[in-house]
Design an enzyme around this catalytic site. Structure first.
Site, PDB file in Angstrom:
ATOM      1  N   LYS A 133       0.541  -4.275   5.806  1.00  0.00           N
ATOM      2  CA  LYS A 133      -0.608  -3.384   5.994  1.00  0.00           C
ATOM      3  C   LYS A 133      -0.875  -2.553   4.736  1.00  0.00           C
ATOM      4  CE  LYS A 133       1.743   0.525   8.220  1.00  0.00           C
ATOM      5  NZ  LYS A 133       1.569   1.518   7.174  1.00  0.00           N
ATOM      6  N   THR A 134       0.199  -2.116   4.048  1.00  0.00           N
ATOM      7  CA  THR A 134      -0.005  -1.323   2.828  1.00  0.00           C
ATOM      8  C   THR A 134      -0.729  -2.153   1.777  1.00  0.00           C
ATOM      9  OG1 THR A 134       2.003  -0.069   3.319  1.00  0.00           O
ATOM     10  CG2 THR A 134       1.134   0.104   1.087  1.00  0.00           C
ATOM     11  N   ASP A 162      -4.288   5.276   7.648  1.00  0.00           N
ATOM     12  CA  ASP A 162      -3.075   4.493   7.884  1.00  0.00           C
ATOM     13  C   ASP A 162      -2.374   5.044   9.133  1.00  0.00           C
ATOM     14  OD1 ASP A 162      -0.992   2.738   7.443  1.00  0.00           O
ATOM     15  OD2 ASP A 162       0.050   4.064   6.052  1.00  0.00           O
ATOM     16  N   GLU A 163      -1.600   4.213   9.812  1.00  0.00           N
ATOM     17  CA  GLU A 163      -0.820   4.628  11.004  1.00  0.00           C
ATOM     18  C   GLU A 163      -1.724   5.328  12.034  1.00  0.00           C
ATOM     19  OE1 GLU A 163       1.995   3.477  11.229  1.00  0.00           O
ATOM     20  OE2 GLU A 163       3.121   3.516   9.352  1.00  0.00           O
ATOM     21  N   GLN A 180       3.602   0.380  17.942  1.00  0.00           N
ATOM     22  CA  GLN A 180       4.470   1.332  17.239  1.00  0.00           C
ATOM     23  C   GLN A 180       4.044   2.780  17.490  1.00  0.00           C
ATOM     24  OE1 GLN A 180       6.099   0.134  13.255  1.00  0.00           O
ATOM     25  NE2 GLN A 180       4.504  -1.417  13.353  1.00  0.00           N
ATOM     26  N   ARG A 230      12.827  -2.751  11.944  1.00  0.00           N
ATOM     27  CA  ARG A 230      13.225  -2.153  10.655  1.00  0.00           C
ATOM     28  C   ARG A 230      14.108  -3.124   9.875  1.00  0.00           C
ATOM     29  NH1 ARG A 230       9.377   0.013  10.100  1.00  0.00           N
ATOM     30  NH2 ARG A 230       8.841  -0.999  12.048  1.00  0.00           N
TER      31      ARG A 230
END
Length: 682
Positions: free
Chosen positions: A33-34, A212-213, A243, A589
């Protein structure tokens, strides 16, 4: 153009090219995504010719903002000004610096941290629990409720008291020109909401906005975004409903679930290819999250190939668990794995104690993320308070902290008398001492202390003048003038505290070197915006809560406490779907290996309790030693099962219930319908 698109897959490419109108990018864990966000930013600036100053990219942590900024600058060559890429709170801070005068407040305000907030509250009311008051004040601000509104709404006496504390707290912040974290967003929204012209100007300035997020946004942040989109709908949000784990602090999963209802004409893109984890890890993560009903739906597709099966550690108690994990970590370290590529995660902070003891016994260095932050240490808070007073003479809160550090012979009673005299004259303590006659001061403090106080004021003024002229040398002048290291002379931990101060001085010099034009105010506010994740650097094993791990990745991950009551947390107020999302976040993670640990008993809250294995083992399709997809259909009539409350029973019937199976179970003559994921097969 080739530079922008060469590392993107088809879904990412399509999302990058959709620049107009509202866009929702559903980005699974580890799906790049980044890369997508910074590529989209580069595409806007480099290919479409949008001025960088007309873009705004917001995220939630300094760590994420810093990484995105560095990577985007490598892709953008034609921009005279870098794009504004920062956290929500940093954006609020910058916005208020330019516009807070519209609220009749000065722009040299200081941002207080959570610790400062609690001290102020405790001073106002020490009877009610300070964390409760702090949490309620935060809730009021995020709901845009004034102290009057909060008082009218309160039905219970305690909440009327909290509303009164809120009123006094707000007055204190105004009088001392302070703002708290919640104000950074709430006051920004207030300004845009009450000044339509300002909202229009700001919206025209930021023509292309990316968030973002997005699943972590709350109601107030959504309202702020709506104001920023006053003149356009070019809002692109990136997030993952799977998430969403911050419901307890106000994040609203409906923001991402109903984005297309808030912003008409939304285009949706799904990023499902995972570039982080090996396929066995993704297999269990996908299986677990599939049990949630409130989700938009996507599946992580592995791209890194197969790897080691997910390992399950069975232990009798937490001490055996700690020994086993220490042995495994030592093997990894001996094989050449870097310590900072290993993490131990847990749902409940208290579980870290036994693991810490186990690592200490095995002489394994570790770092506890979310423990006492460097900037929360007393010696560092003292230094910060000195700098605050030097930048703002009228900061009474900080002044009182340092007036007797190093000792100047002033007791608490003397300081309170001076504070009262200053208050009666409508002056700050600094201003009062500066203008008061020796006779007036002698009436409040001992004779020998009047000269000390006057000299203290004079020294602060001199250092303040020097700070404007030679910022790099400011720290040397500060230490030479006030001898701050003397505060800790003779203390048992003197050398450790002095080392911390030296580290702080080094951090300050680094800040000045990297931002030569920046003021002391900017340095202070950067410190206040630090988050837990900024502690994740350096060569050591990391231990942290699952919440703190979000957004991070490690080659080898150990998750402890997979028992009913710990993960998932069960009981009043717990949300099983959010617990499942926490499990999903923790699994994803891991890049190469994932170890899931559970203990048969733990010492918790003063007593030892027997524990049941987490239902998540079953839901993730895991059984001991290997990865076997054991869906809930594995139950059949006649199976013996165990339920945490009802005990042992026999399955007498099975029926479908949504994605799950409903079991009719005979518990010693009483038949009950129970969802299959709530029982364990014997």
């Amino acid at each position: 153009m080739e530079k922008i698109f060469k590392n993107l897959n088809e879904s990412q490419t399509n999302a990058v090219k959709q620049t107009e109108g509202p866009v929702l990018i559903l980005a699974g864990a580890g799906s790049g995504k980044t890369t997508t966000i910074i590529s989209r930013l580069a595409y806007l600036i480099e290919e479409l010719g949008i001025p960088a100053s007309n873009t705004l990219t917001l995220t939630f942590t300094n760590k994420a903002a810093k990484e995105m900024k560095e990577r985007s600058l490598n892709m953008i060559s034609t921009s005279a000004y870098p794009p504004l890429l920062c956290t929500f709170h940093k954006f609020g801070l910058l916005f208020l610096k330019f516009n807070i005068h519209l609220l009749k407040r000065a722009n040299n305000f200081v941002v207080i941290d959570t610790d400062d907030k609690k001290r102020i509250i405790k001073k106002i009311n020490s009877e009610l629990p300070t964390p409760l008051i702090a949490s309620e004040i935060s809730r009021y601000k995020n709901s845009l409720m004034s102290p009057d509104d909060a008082y009218k709404q309160a039905e219970l006496f305690n909440y009327k008291q909290i509303a009164e504390v809120y009123r006094e707290y707000e007055n204190y912040l105004h009088e001392n020109n302070l703002v708290d974290f919640d104000d950074l967003i709430a006051l920004t929204f207030k300004l845009l909401n009450e000044n339509p012209e300002l909202a229009e100007i700001t919206s025209k300035k930021y023509q292309y906005i990316m968030i973002d997020e997005y699943q972590d946004t709350n109601e107030l942040q959504l309202k702020l975004l709506e104001k920023l989109c006053t003149t356009h709908t070019n809002l692109c949000v990136v997030g993952d409903d799977d998430q969403s784990i911050y419901g307890w602090r106000g994040a609203h999963i409906r923001n991402i679930m109903e984005f297309d209802q808030d912003f008409e004409g939304t285009k949706v893109f799904k990023l499902e290819e995972n570039y982080r984890s090996r396929s066995p890890i993704l297999k269990v993560a996908n299986a677990l999250i599939e049990h949630n009903r409130s989700r938009l739906g996507k599946k992580l597709i592995p791209t890194r190939g197969s790897g080691d099966d997910v390992t399950i550690l069975n232990s009798n108690d937490e001490n055996e668990e700690a020994r086993k994990i220490a042995i495994k970590i030592n093997k990894l370290l001996d094989s050449g794995v870097g310590a900072n590529n290993i993490a131990i995660l847990y749902r409940v902070n208290v579980l870290s104690r036994s693991i810490e003891e186990g690592l200490n016994r095995a002489s394994i260095a570790y770092k506890l993320v979310g423990g006492l932050r460097f900037y929360d240490r007393a010696e560092i808070k003292d230094l910060i308070s000195y700098i605050r007073v030097i930048t703002n003479f009228h900061d009474d809160f900080s002044f009182k902290r340092i007036v007797n550090k190093p000792k100047r012979g002033l007791g608490k009673a003397s300081v309170e008398k001076v504070e009262l005299a200053a208050h009666n004259q409508g002056k700050s303590i600094f201003e009062y001492i500066k203008s008061a006659s020796i006779a007036d001061l002698e009436a409040l403090v001992r004779k020998k202390n009047t000269g000390t106080l006057k000299k203290f004021i004079k020294d602060i003024q001199e250092v303040s003048t020097i700070s404007r002229e030679a910022t790099y040398n400011f720290i040397d002048v500060l230490e030479e003038t006030f001898h701050l290291k003397d505060i800790y002379k003779g203390m048992q931990d003197e050398s450790e505290r002095v080392q911390n101060m030296d580290e702080f001085y080094g951090l300050f010099r680094d800040f000045v070197k990297n931002s030569p034009e920046a003021s002391l105010d900017e340095f202070l506010n950067e410190l206040t915006l630090q988050s837990e994740q900024d502690q994740v650097e350096g060569e050591s094993i990391y231990m942290m809560s699952i919440h703190a791990s979000k957004g991070l990745e490690f080659e080898h991950v150990f998750i402890i406490g997979l028992e009913e009551g710990f993960l998932p947390l069960v009981g009043d107020g717990s949300d099983l779907e959010e617990e499942r999302r926490l499990g999903y976040v923790s699994f994803t993670r891991a890049k190469d290996t994932l170890t899931l640990s559970h203990a048969g008993s733990r010492f918790y809250k003063g007593r030892r309790s027997d524990l049941q294995k987490s239902r998540f083992f079953n839901e993730a399709g895991l059984c001991e030693g290997s990865l076997i997809v054991e869906k809930n259909t594995a139950f059949k009539k006649g199976d013996l099962v165990r339920h945490k409350i009802f005990g042992t029973g026999r399955v007498v019937g099975i029926s479908k219930s949504g994605r799950e199976f409903k079991l009719n179970i005979n518990f010693a003559g009483t038949k009950r319908d129970i969802l299959a994921s709530f029982v364990e097969k014997l």
